[in-house]
Design an enzyme around this catalytic site. Structure first.
Site, mmCIF file in Angstrom:
data_model
loop_
_atom_site.group_PDB
_atom_site.id
_atom_site.type_symbol
_atom_site.label_atom_id
_atom_site.label_comp_id
_atom_site.label_asym_id
_atom_site.label_seq_id
_atom_site.Cartn_x
_atom_site.Cartn_y
_atom_site.Cartn_z
ATOM 1 C CE1 TYR A 60 -3.774 -2.338 5.615
ATOM 2 C CE2 TYR A 60 -3.157 -0.240 4.622
ATOM 3 C CZ TYR A 60 -3.561 -1.555 4.492
ATOM 4 O OH TYR A 60 -3.752 -2.076 3.233
ATOM 5 C CD1 TRP A 82 -6.542 5.813 -2.309
ATOM 6 C CD2 TRP A 82 -7.667 7.188 -3.663
ATOM 7 N NE1 TRP A 82 -6.322 7.099 -1.886
ATOM 8 C CE2 TRP A 82 -6.994 7.965 -2.691
ATOM 9 C CE3 TRP A 82 -8.428 7.858 -4.619
ATOM 10 C CZ2 TRP A 82 -7.078 9.356 -2.646
ATOM 11 C CZ3 TRP A 82 -8.509 9.244 -4.591
ATOM 12 C CH2 TRP A 82 -7.846 9.982 -3.615
ATOM 13 C CB THR A 136 -0.887 -0.006 1.279
ATOM 14 O OG1 THR A 136 -1.461 1.282 1.474
ATOM 15 C CG2 THR A 136 -0.068 -0.316 2.529
HETATM 16 N N1 LIG Z 1 -8.639 -1.802 -0.151
HETATM 17 C C1 LIG Z 1 -7.749 -0.867 -0.518
HETATM 18 O O1 LIG Z 1 -8.100 0.289 -0.826
HETATM 19 C C2 LIG Z 1 -6.277 -1.214 -0.562
HETATM 20 C C3 LIG Z 1 -5.358 -0.195 -0.869
HETATM 21 C C4 LIG Z 1 -3.991 -0.513 -0.921
HETATM 22 C C5 LIG Z 1 -3.578 -1.816 -0.699
HETATM 23 N N2 LIG Z 1 -4.487 -2.771 -0.378
HETATM 24 C C6 LIG Z 1 -3.999 -4.150 -0.159
HETATM 25 O O2 LIG Z 1 -4.538 -4.961 -1.187
HETATM 26 C C7 LIG Z 1 -4.749 -6.295 -0.703
HETATM 27 C C8 LIG Z 1 -6.172 -6.724 -1.002
HETATM 28 O O3 LIG Z 1 -7.083 -5.827 -0.347
HETATM 29 P P1 LIG Z 1 -8.659 -6.058 -0.394
HETATM 30 O O4 LIG Z 1 -9.283 -4.721 -0.325
HETATM 31 O O5 LIG Z 1 -9.002 -7.026 -1.464
HETATM 32 O O6 LIG Z 1 -8.862 -6.777 1.027
HETATM 33 P P2 LIG Z 1 -10.171 -7.445 1.615
HETATM 34 O O7 LIG Z 1 -11.326 -7.308 0.675
HETATM 35 O O8 LIG Z 1 -10.313 -6.953 3.018
HETATM 36 O O9 LIG Z 1 -9.756 -8.994 1.640
HETATM 37 C C9 LIG Z 1 -8.760 -9.482 2.491
HETATM 38 C C10 LIG Z 1 -9.076 -10.934 2.780
HETATM 39 O O10 LIG Z 1 -8.043 -11.471 3.626
HETATM 40 C C11 LIG Z 1 -8.680 -12.262 4.631
HETATM 41 N N3 LIG Z 1 -7.843 -12.372 5.819
HETATM 42 C C12 LIG Z 1 -7.662 -11.451 6.801
HETATM 43 N N4 LIG Z 1 -6.881 -11.953 7.777
HETATM 44 C C13 LIG Z 1 -6.552 -13.220 7.401
HETATM 45 C C14 LIG Z 1 -5.787 -14.261 7.996
HETATM 46 N N5 LIG Z 1 -5.200 -14.114 9.215
HETATM 47 N N6 LIG Z 1 -5.680 -15.432 7.345
HETATM 48 C C15 LIG Z 1 -6.269 -15.615 6.155
HETATM 49 N N7 LIG Z 1 -7.014 -14.673 5.528
HETATM 50 C C16 LIG Z 1 -7.169 -13.495 6.161
HETATM 51 C C17 LIG Z 1 -9.954 -11.506 4.925
HETATM 52 O O11 LIG Z 1 -10.860 -12.307 5.616
HETATM 53 P P3 LIG Z 1 -11.943 -11.563 6.601
HETATM 54 O O12 LIG Z 1 -12.759 -10.682 5.714
HETATM 55 O O13 LIG Z 1 -12.670 -12.699 7.211
HETATM 56 O O14 LIG Z 1 -11.099 -10.762 7.567
HETATM 57 C C18 LIG Z 1 -10.417 -11.131 3.511
HETATM 58 O O15 LIG Z 1 -11.163 -12.159 2.891
HETATM 59 C C19 LIG Z 1 -4.366 -6.246 0.782
HETATM 60 O O16 LIG Z 1 -3.030 -6.674 0.925
HETATM 61 C C20 LIG Z 1 -4.465 -4.780 1.143
HETATM 62 O O17 LIG Z 1 -3.609 -4.456 2.224
HETATM 63 C C21 LIG Z 1 -5.827 -2.509 -0.313
#
Ligand SMILES: NC(=O)c1ccc[n+]([C@@H]2O[C@H](COP(=O)([O-])OP(=O)(O)OC[C@H]3O[C@@H](n4cnc5c(N)ncnc54)[C@H](OP(=O)(O)O)[C@@H]3O)[C@@H](O)[C@H]2O)c1
Length: 279
Positions: free
Chosen positions: A124, A146, A100
């Site tokens: 975070y 984002w 991120t």
């Molecule tokens: N969303 C954004 O705007 C954004 C921006 C920059 C970077 N990122 C990065 O992009 C990646 C994908 O983000 P996303 O928005 O797709 O995330 P997301 O929709 O929150 O999905 C993350 C998944 O990981 C699972 N998870 C959490 N803790 C876990 C554990 N201990 N063991 C196994 N699975 C686990 C979650 O399960 P639960 O739902 O049950 O917790 C969820 O299904 C992440 O690395 C995030 O940091 C996201």
């Protein structure tokens, strides 16, 4: 290749499972299959699937709650990544993790290059920095910002819900970034996994905007007046975790590998809204 995709129920994980299935054998894994903070769970899933590559999309993504649940957030992001890297090293599997812009302070006036010095803006960001350090030198780190995509609540769905309620919506106008469609980021990740070159990459849709401009675009594409959205400052919208003023991620290493240019964020928003209108 056999690609283990963690976080397969999350918004990015879902898009990656759909895309990678077309050219690779995919092993989807979410927390119900393996809690990645537990070494035993990782050993079990590696034993049963023996992946050639791990695409690590799972993470603790509740940025505000990370401030009050520091230990849990650190475990989910840093410890889990460390354990996964160890498991990959043992069997010689490749690894790509998603990170991120929050690993930066967010006070740049021009945006961040891949090798700029990291200085997380919030907890975070600290957890993702630790995760990056575990992968660095072994695998690929792909920073994005984002995100929006199918199967999760996101900024676009929230804006559209508020617009149907005929509310005037105040949206922060002093934070800049690049909205990124999970479908387009999944294409970048497929390119990188096929290419295999370790390193740090920045993967976002092209172009920049503020959250306010993002909301105006959503209103326009969805057929609402742009006047439903009014600008406000970050100070008017306090959050437990500090947000960066500048989320701009400059990309040059993807270009060195000849990765195709990413579509503009406006094009991405239009395609996403068209697809949810058809659901
Ligand atoms: N969303 C954004 O705007 C954004 C921006 C920059 C970077 N990122 C990065 O992009 C990646 C994908 O983000 P996303 O928005 O797709 O995330 P997301 O929709 O929150 O999905 C993350 C998944 O990981 C699972 N998870 C959490 N803790 C876990 C554990 N201990 N063991 C196994 N699975 C686990 C979650 O399960 P639960 O739902 O049950 O917790 C969820 O299904 C992440 O690395 C995030 O940091 C996201």
């Amino acid at each position: 290749m056999k690609v283990l995709i963690t976080g397969s129920e999350g918004q990015l994980g879902k898009a990656c499972v759909d895309l990678f299935r077309k050219s690779h054998e995919v092993i989807p894994a979410d927390i119900a299959d393996a809690d990645l903070t537990l070494k035993n769970d990782i050993e079990k899933i590696f034993k049963s699937s023996h992946p050639d590559w791990v695409l690590h999309c799972a993470a603790w993504t509740d940025v505000d709650k990370a401030e009050s649940s520091r230990v849990e957030a650190m475990a989910a992001n840093a410890l889990a990544t460390e354990l996964l890297v160890d498991a990959c090293k043992k069997i010689g599997a490749g690894m790509t993790m998603i990170s991120t812009d929050y690993v930066f302070q967010g006070d740049s006036s021009t945006g961040y290059a891949e090798d700029d010095q990291r200085d997380p803006v919030n907890w975070y960001g600290e957890t993702k920095l630790k995760a990056e350090q575990a992968v660095q030198g072994y695998g690929q780190i792909v920073r994005t910002s984002w995100l929006f995509g199918h199967g999760a609540n996101n900024f676009i769905l929230t804006m559209r819900r508020m617009m149907t309620e005929n509310k005037t919506i105040k949206v922060v106008a002093d934070q800049t970034g690049s909205p990124t469609y999970t479908v387009d980021l999944a294409e970048v990740l497929l390119f990188l996994v096929n290419n295999g070159t370790p390193g740090i990459y920045h993967g976002t849709n092209s172009g920049l905007c503020s959250w306010f401009e993002f909301a105006q675009e959503i209103a326009s594409i969805s057929g609402y007046s742009s006047e439903t959205v009014v600008p406000c400052s970050s100070q008017e919208y306090p959050t437990p975790a500090k947000r960066p003023a500048c989320s701009v991620l400059k990309s040059s290493y993807l270009e060195l590998l000849d990765c195709p240019q990413r579509p503009s964020w406006q094009d991405a928003v239009k395609r996403y809204i068209d697809s949810i209108n058809q659901e």
